[in-house]
Structures are given as C-alpha cells and as structure tokens.
Design a protein around this motif. Sequence first.
Motif, PDB file in Angstrom:
ATOM      1  N   GLN A  10       0.854  -1.189   0.000  1.00  0.00           N
ATOM      2  CA  GLN A  10       0.000   0.000   0.000  1.00  0.00           C
ATOM      3  C   GLN A  10       0.888   1.237   0.000  1.00  0.00           C
ATOM      4  N   ASP A  11       0.562   2.217  -0.834  1.00  0.00           N
ATOM      5  CA  ASP A  11       1.390   3.412  -0.930  1.00  0.00           C
ATOM      6  C   ASP A  11       0.486   4.632  -1.095  1.00  0.00           C
ATOM      7  N   LYS A  12       1.136   5.825  -1.099  1.00  0.00           N
ATOM      8  CA  LYS A  12       0.415   7.087  -1.271  1.00  0.00           C
ATOM      9  C   LYS A  12       0.955   7.811  -2.484  1.00  0.00           C
ATOM     10  N   MET A  13       0.048   8.348  -3.302  1.00  0.00           N
ATOM     11  CA  MET A  13       0.452   9.186  -4.421  1.00  0.00           C
ATOM     12  C   MET A  13      -0.511  10.366  -4.478  1.00  0.00           C
ATOM     13  N   ASN A  14       0.078  11.566  -4.280  1.00  0.00           N
ATOM     14  CA  ASN A  14      -0.744  12.766  -4.110  1.00  0.00           C
ATOM     15  C   ASN A  14      -1.707  12.519  -2.961  1.00  0.00           C
ATOM     16  N   ASP A  15      -2.994  12.658  -3.182  1.00  0.00           N
ATOM     17  CA  ASP A  15      -3.955  12.493  -2.089  1.00  0.00           C
ATOM     18  C   ASP A  15      -4.713  11.177  -2.197  1.00  0.00           C
ATOM     19  N   GLN A  16      -4.131  10.200  -2.879  1.00  0.00           N
ATOM     20  CA  GLN A  16      -4.819   8.940  -3.105  1.00  0.00           C
ATOM     21  C   GLN A  16      -4.014   7.759  -2.559  1.00  0.00           C
ATOM     22  N   THR A  17      -4.750   6.683  -2.233  1.00  0.00           N
ATOM     23  CA  THR A  17      -4.134   5.433  -1.820  1.00  0.00           C
ATOM     24  C   THR A  17      -4.016   4.529  -3.038  1.00  0.00           C
ATOM     25  N   VAL A  18      -2.837   3.980  -3.251  1.00  0.00           N
ATOM     26  CA  VAL A  18      -2.623   3.070  -4.382  1.00  0.00           C
ATOM     27  C   VAL A  18      -2.028   1.762  -3.859  1.00  0.00           C
ATOM     28  N   TYR A  19      -2.273   0.717  -4.622  1.00  0.00           N
ATOM     29  CA  TYR A  19      -1.794  -0.607  -4.232  1.00  0.00           C
ATOM     30  C   TYR A  19      -0.903  -1.199  -5.311  1.00  0.00           C
ATOM     31  N   VAL A  54      -5.448  -2.960  -9.620  1.00  0.00           N
ATOM     32  CA  VAL A  54      -6.703  -2.419 -10.158  1.00  0.00           C
ATOM     33  C   VAL A  54      -6.624  -2.297 -11.676  1.00  0.00           C
ATOM     34  N   THR A  55      -5.563  -1.656 -12.168  1.00  0.00           N
ATOM     35  CA  THR A  55      -5.423  -1.440 -13.609  1.00  0.00           C
ATOM     36  C   THR A  55      -4.672  -2.571 -14.305  1.00  0.00           C
ATOM     37  N   LYS A  56      -3.959  -3.376 -13.518  1.00  0.00           N
ATOM     38  CA  LYS A  56      -3.106  -4.472 -14.008  1.00  0.00           C
ATOM     39  C   LYS A  56      -1.922  -3.969 -14.830  1.00  0.00           C
ATOM     40  N   ARG A  57      -1.618  -2.672 -14.731  1.00  0.00           N
ATOM     41  CA  ARG A  57      -0.423  -2.164 -15.401  1.00  0.00           C
ATOM     42  C   ARG A  57       0.821  -2.612 -14.637  1.00  0.00           C
ATOM     43  N   THR A  58       1.858  -2.987 -15.376  1.00  0.00           N
ATOM     44  CA  THR A  58       3.114  -3.393 -14.765  1.00  0.00           C
ATOM     45  C   THR A  58       3.850  -2.172 -14.230  1.00  0.00           C
ATOM     46  N   ASN A  88      -8.095  -8.198   0.621  1.00  0.00           N
ATOM     47  CA  ASN A  88      -9.344  -7.519   0.992  1.00  0.00           C
ATOM     48  C   ASN A  88      -9.156  -6.012   1.070  1.00  0.00           C
ATOM     49  N   ASP A  89      -7.966  -5.572   1.480  1.00  0.00           N
ATOM     50  CA  ASP A  89      -7.683  -4.132   1.494  1.00  0.00           C
ATOM     51  C   ASP A  89      -7.773  -3.569   0.081  1.00  0.00           C
ATOM     52  N   VAL A  90      -7.264  -4.333  -0.893  1.00  0.00           N
ATOM     53  CA  VAL A  90      -7.321  -3.890  -2.285  1.00  0.00           C
ATOM     54  C   VAL A  90      -8.771  -3.828  -2.753  1.00  0.00           C
ATOM     55  N   ILE A  91      -9.529  -4.860  -2.447  1.00  0.00           N
ATOM     56  CA  ILE A  91     -10.926  -4.928  -2.906  1.00  0.00           C
ATOM     57  C   ILE A  91     -11.747  -3.782  -2.320  1.00  0.00           C
ATOM     58  N   THR A  92     -11.558  -3.510  -1.037  1.00  0.00           N
ATOM     59  CA  THR A  92     -12.326  -2.443  -0.381  1.00  0.00           C
ATOM     60  C   THR A  92     -11.674  -1.082  -0.546  1.00  0.00           C
ATOM     61  N   GLN A  93     -10.447  -1.069  -1.149  1.00  0.00           N
ATOM     62  CA  GLN A  93      -9.687   0.168  -1.311  1.00  0.00           C
ATOM     63  C   GLN A  93      -9.536   0.892   0.024  1.00  0.00           C
ATOM     64  N   THR A  94      -9.061   0.139   1.009  1.00  0.00           N
ATOM     65  CA  THR A  94      -8.828   0.678   2.344  1.00  0.00           C
ATOM     66  C   THR A  94      -7.874   1.864   2.283  1.00  0.00           C
ATOM     67  N   GLN A  95      -8.245   2.916   2.957  1.00  0.00           N
ATOM     68  CA  GLN A  95      -7.433   4.133   2.960  1.00  0.00           C
ATOM     69  C   GLN A  95      -6.103   3.907   3.663  1.00  0.00           C
TER      70      GLN A  95
END
Length: 418
Positions: A30-39, A73-77, A258-265
């Motif tokens: 789990q990481d942060k980019m700008n004001d969003q949570t990304v996985y 989410v996007t499946k981008r490498t 599950n964190d990814v599925i629920t997009q846990t902050q």
Amino acid sequence: MHALTKQLTEHIQEKYQLTDSILHESSYVQDKMNDQTVYSFETFWIPYGTSIIEEDDGTMLPEGTVQIAINPVTKRTTTLSLHGSILVHSVPNDLRDISTRIAWLESETGMIHGTHFMLEEENETFFSYVSCYDGVQLSPGCFIHLTLTENGQLDELFIYGPHPLEHRVESKSFTLTLEEIKSLIQQQIKWFSYLKTGHQYAHTVAETFVTQEGTILVPSKLDFTTSIEVNDVLTWTGLSSKTHKRHPFQSGETVTANDVITQTQHPDFRPIPQETVSACRAVINGIIQSEYPADSGQWVLRHIYRQDPYLAVTLSHAHPTSYADQYRRVPILLDAKTLQWIDLVDYQEYHAAFASVTAPELEDHQQDIIFNALRPYLSLTPRYVFDASKGQYVLCGLLDSNHAYLPATNEVVLLRDL
C-alpha cells in the motif's frame, strides 16, 4: 490463495508466459500518491528446480529470477526486473532501437510518448522518462526508469508515481514571463553559506512554482500525510522523575487482498484525534525534559503527523539565537498505537559547524544588483503542478537558476562549482 491473488497471478503468468518459472512469493503493498491510496501486487518467479538462498548479508536470487509488480486495479506493470540473461515473452530482445523501445514502453504503460511521457535523461544502457501532459512535465509525476544490459536486453523496468491518465489536469496556454514576476523573483533570492577558505556567502534564486496569476504554489508531496500544526512551547520544572527508553522500530500491518478490494485508505490519511494530540504532547514533553533537562521553554512542538506505523513530531528552537538555531529541527518518532518512544534525531554537530553563520541583511538596491546579475541565468519553464486544494494539476512556471551570485567578487558562477 485468495481469489484476487489467484487472478492477478494468472494474469502475470499469461502476459509474460512464465511457463518455466514457479511463483516463489507474492505480497500486496500500500502506498500514497498525491492524495490517493494506491496498491501494488508484487511477485518473485524463480526457475523450476531452483531455490532462494538466504545468507547473513542478504538474499541470493537464482539465475533466471523474474521480479514483477503490477497495479492490482489497472493491471499495469510497475516493476519488471530480470536477474540474469533471460528472455521474457512480450519484451523485445533488443531495446536499443528508439522506435522499438518507445513502442514497448507505450504498450506497457498505456501512455503515449510526447503526450503522456517524455525523455529526461539517457545514456547507452539507462533511460529515464517523466510523465507529462501534452509535452509539459507533471510535478509530482510518474517517472519511468529503464535499464538495459550491454547487448540491449531488458535488465529492469521501474515505474513509479501517479499515472497522468488517472488525474485531472487544468489545460491552459502558458503565458507567464519573468518580467511579470520580478518582485516575486526578488523575494525568492536566498543566501547560503559554503565552506571555501572559511564561510563564504552566495545568493541564488530558490526553485519556485509560480501560478499563471503570479502566486507561489507549493507542490504536494507524493507521500502526503495527515498533519496537525501545534506550536506549543514545552516547559517543565525540576528533573524528570520518569525514565524514557527507546523501543525498537516496528513494521506496519500486513496489506491484504481484501484491502485492495475495499480500497482501504492508507493509515497516514487517518485523522489524528485531539486526545491523541494531547497524549502525544505529554509524552514528548517528558522525552525532551529527560534529554535536554536544562532547556525548559526552549523547544516548540511544531507539528504532529502520521508516518505509518508511527506518529512523527517535529521540534524547533523557541528562541533561536543564530541562523543555525533558526533552522534546527529535531524529529521524534512514536509508535502510533502505544506512543512508545522509537527514535530522536538531532544533528548537533552539523548545526554547531554553522553556529557562527549570520544571515546577511540586504537593502533594496542590493536585491536589484543580485537580480540584475542573475537575470540572464533565470529560467521559467512550464510545469503542471498538483494543487491539493483543487484536486488537480494546474499550469505553473518553474522558476529556477543553476547559477549563484558572489557578493564578495561580484561574480556569477555555476552552483555546482561552489
């Protein structure tokens, strides 16, 4: 294996046809980019019949190991790293040709060269690209690092940062000029001390993002976090009656499918309750009383912010008596749950070396002299900067200079020569 983990694993295996490899391990990050949570979903694939060797000084990966990370989410490498001379499906055998290289990067990233990303730096085996919007770089933005072997095969592809297609951009024409912002430039003239036959002074223009309206915009950091400004002076009487000991560093909680599925902050985005602020202040007061017993009333608790799994605190001098004191900062880490003391960093020796430095006072005519001397070496480059208040990138000018003015000799020199 979780259904999402199975799906992502099969996607990677099919895309790169890793038929001769076996999945050694996988994990979610789990990481942060700008004001969003990304996985990120990270995997290690090793050839059949081999194994990972654990040694005292680290892990030894067998020849043929493939490290792959994707956005779940996007499946981008986002990472493709090859350990050894191996061929991977969908990756060209030789990436030295620019057309082949760009076409492959476009297919991997979903971005268009010149529109969404552009070259920043290159040599024979390394290529660095930055994200852009219609040819104008984004800050903070995505960067792409591509490393090749001597024969042009892929060694590593590493992509990090916000994808330009996933963020709003305020499209405008760049019209800002240096003449329009002369007074602002003069405000950005900063002095610094450098060691060359003693303390010497120089002046330069600090890197600044200027909006089209002529105001300064402080760019958001990729690792944005919840922060509270406190500005409390720490005071006490007598010696501390409590012993404060440091505890070992802690690791954060494991990230799950599950964190990814629920997009846990991300934990750093959680608010800091007032009761936590009060408790944190009391703990910090006790630590500083124990570490600097004679300094009651001399330290200010400036900020408390999240740095998972910690609460980080910044202290500064309440009554600075020198330039070094004015900029001295002492960060302290506390466990976010227990508020146990983890770490304190105070570069006393560094600040002592500059204790005799005093800030030069500039008259208006001196600012004009410096501005006129540096004016030919100033640049104002279009740059899209993320504005957290608007939740989008806005067009600014990056004011910068790689030169400095030396008042002792009236010379203008390159910063790297000082």
